[in-house]
Design a protein around this motif. Structure first.
Motif, mmCIF file in Angstrom:
data_model
loop_
_atom_site.group_PDB
_atom_site.id
_atom_site.type_symbol
_atom_site.label_atom_id
_atom_site.label_comp_id
_atom_site.label_asym_id
_atom_site.label_seq_id
_atom_site.Cartn_x
_atom_site.Cartn_y
_atom_site.Cartn_z
ATOM 1 N N ARG A 39 -8.517 5.259 -1.267
ATOM 2 C CA ARG A 39 -7.902 5.033 -2.698
ATOM 3 C C ARG A 39 -8.445 4.311 -3.761
ATOM 4 O O ARG A 39 -8.166 4.045 -4.799
ATOM 5 C CB ARG A 39 -6.370 4.769 -2.329
ATOM 6 N N GLY A 40 -9.315 3.445 -3.026
ATOM 7 C CA GLY A 40 -9.914 2.374 -4.066
ATOM 8 C C GLY A 40 -10.688 2.673 -5.332
ATOM 9 O O GLY A 40 -10.438 2.065 -6.552
ATOM 10 N N CYS A 41 -11.132 3.792 -5.374
ATOM 11 C CA CYS A 41 -11.700 4.179 -6.692
ATOM 12 C C CYS A 41 -10.870 5.087 -7.483
ATOM 13 O O CYS A 41 -11.245 5.679 -8.660
ATOM 14 C CB CYS A 41 -13.085 5.042 -6.283
ATOM 15 N N LEU A 42 -9.599 5.516 -7.239
ATOM 16 C CA LEU A 42 -8.688 6.252 -7.755
ATOM 17 C C LEU A 42 -7.579 5.363 -8.582
ATOM 18 O O LEU A 42 -7.218 6.099 -9.537
ATOM 19 C CB LEU A 42 -8.024 7.247 -6.920
ATOM 20 N N LEU A 43 -7.294 4.242 -8.388
ATOM 21 C CA LEU A 43 -6.481 3.472 -8.967
ATOM 22 C C LEU A 43 -6.811 2.014 -9.238
ATOM 23 O O LEU A 43 -7.941 1.473 -8.572
ATOM 24 C CB LEU A 43 -5.212 3.294 -7.952
ATOM 25 N N PRO A 44 -6.252 1.427 -10.296
ATOM 26 C CA PRO A 44 -6.615 0.201 -10.557
ATOM 27 C C PRO A 44 -6.074 -0.931 -9.380
ATOM 28 O O PRO A 44 -5.331 -0.527 -8.791
ATOM 29 C CB PRO A 44 -5.663 -0.114 -11.828
ATOM 30 N N TRP A 45 -6.866 -1.884 -9.218
ATOM 31 C CA TRP A 45 -6.382 -3.037 -7.975
ATOM 32 C C TRP A 45 -4.857 -3.072 -7.901
ATOM 33 O O TRP A 45 -4.363 -3.165 -6.869
ATOM 34 C CB TRP A 45 -7.511 -3.880 -7.844
ATOM 35 N N SER A 46 -4.400 -3.540 -9.032
ATOM 36 C CA SER A 46 -2.898 -3.727 -9.046
ATOM 37 C C SER A 46 -2.124 -2.765 -8.716
ATOM 38 O O SER A 46 -1.289 -2.905 -7.791
ATOM 39 C CB SER A 46 -2.228 -4.327 -10.433
ATOM 40 N N GLU A 47 -2.337 -1.472 -8.951
ATOM 41 C CA GLU A 47 -1.596 -0.321 -8.459
ATOM 42 C C GLU A 47 -1.995 -0.197 -7.189
ATOM 43 O O GLU A 47 -1.014 0.310 -6.349
ATOM 44 C CB GLU A 47 -1.918 0.922 -9.416
ATOM 45 N N LEU A 48 -3.082 -0.272 -6.737
ATOM 46 C CA LEU A 48 -3.536 0.027 -5.427
ATOM 47 C C LEU A 48 -2.655 -0.979 -4.455
ATOM 48 O O LEU A 48 -2.187 -0.589 -3.355
ATOM 49 C CB LEU A 48 -4.921 -0.259 -5.220
ATOM 50 N N VAL A 49 -2.642 -2.331 -4.753
ATOM 51 C CA VAL A 49 -1.932 -3.272 -3.981
ATOM 52 C C VAL A 49 -0.396 -2.711 -3.905
ATOM 53 O O VAL A 49 0.180 -2.864 -2.677
ATOM 54 C CB VAL A 49 -2.062 -4.544 -4.701
ATOM 55 N N VAL A 50 0.207 -2.393 -4.997
ATOM 56 C CA VAL A 50 1.849 -1.890 -4.871
ATOM 57 C C VAL A 50 1.815 -0.475 -4.000
ATOM 58 O O VAL A 50 2.568 -0.572 -3.064
ATOM 59 C CB VAL A 50 2.143 -1.557 -6.188
ATOM 60 N N GLU A 51 0.914 0.189 -4.241
ATOM 61 C CA GLU A 51 0.844 1.465 -3.292
ATOM 62 C C GLU A 51 0.754 1.175 -1.852
ATOM 63 O O GLU A 51 1.435 1.803 -0.940
ATOM 64 C CB GLU A 51 -0.295 2.517 -3.738
ATOM 65 N N ALA A 52 -0.140 0.177 -1.466
ATOM 66 C CA ALA A 52 -0.369 -0.225 0.089
ATOM 67 C C ALA A 52 0.437 -0.997 0.573
ATOM 68 O O ALA A 52 0.917 -0.925 1.643
ATOM 69 C CB ALA A 52 -1.763 -0.860 -0.047
ATOM 70 N N THR A 53 1.185 -2.091 -0.090
ATOM 71 C CA THR A 53 2.074 -3.021 0.331
ATOM 72 C C THR A 53 3.416 -2.804 -0.099
ATOM 73 O O THR A 53 4.252 -3.578 0.374
ATOM 74 C CB THR A 53 1.572 -4.391 -0.101
ATOM 75 N N GLY A 54 3.874 -2.219 -1.142
ATOM 76 C CA GLY A 54 5.245 -1.889 -1.630
ATOM 77 C C GLY A 54 5.478 -3.304 -2.603
ATOM 78 O O GLY A 54 6.875 -3.247 -3.083
#
Length: 74
Positions: A39-54
């Motif tokens: 998912r890393g290239c699809l989202l900004p890192w801040s959104e990726l963190v929220v998606e992965a960790t809640g």
């Protein structure tokens, strides 16, 4: 970030610590591939963190890690 990711992986993967202690990192690697690497290239890192960790990036998981490691708290 690493502490927060590990905390989220532990919630989803019972026995993760035991597997790592035995030298088996495949559960963690699989979780990272599914939640971060793919998912890393699809989202900004801040959104990726929220998606992965809640949750948004926080220092609390790191403090919990330090307390567990150096103070013996659970």
């Amino acid at each position: 970030l690493a502490a927060q990711l590990f905390q989220a992986a532990e919630r989803e993967l019972p026995g993760l610590r035991a597997a790592i202690a035995e030298g088996d990192v495949s559960p963690m690697r699989g979780w990272l591939r599914a939640k971060i690497h793919s998912r890393g290239c699809l989202l900004p890192w801040s959104e990726l963190v929220v998606e992965a960790t809640g949750a948004e990036l926080s220092f609390e998981p790191f403090l919990a890690h330090l307390r567990r490691r150096y103070l013996g708290e659970t």
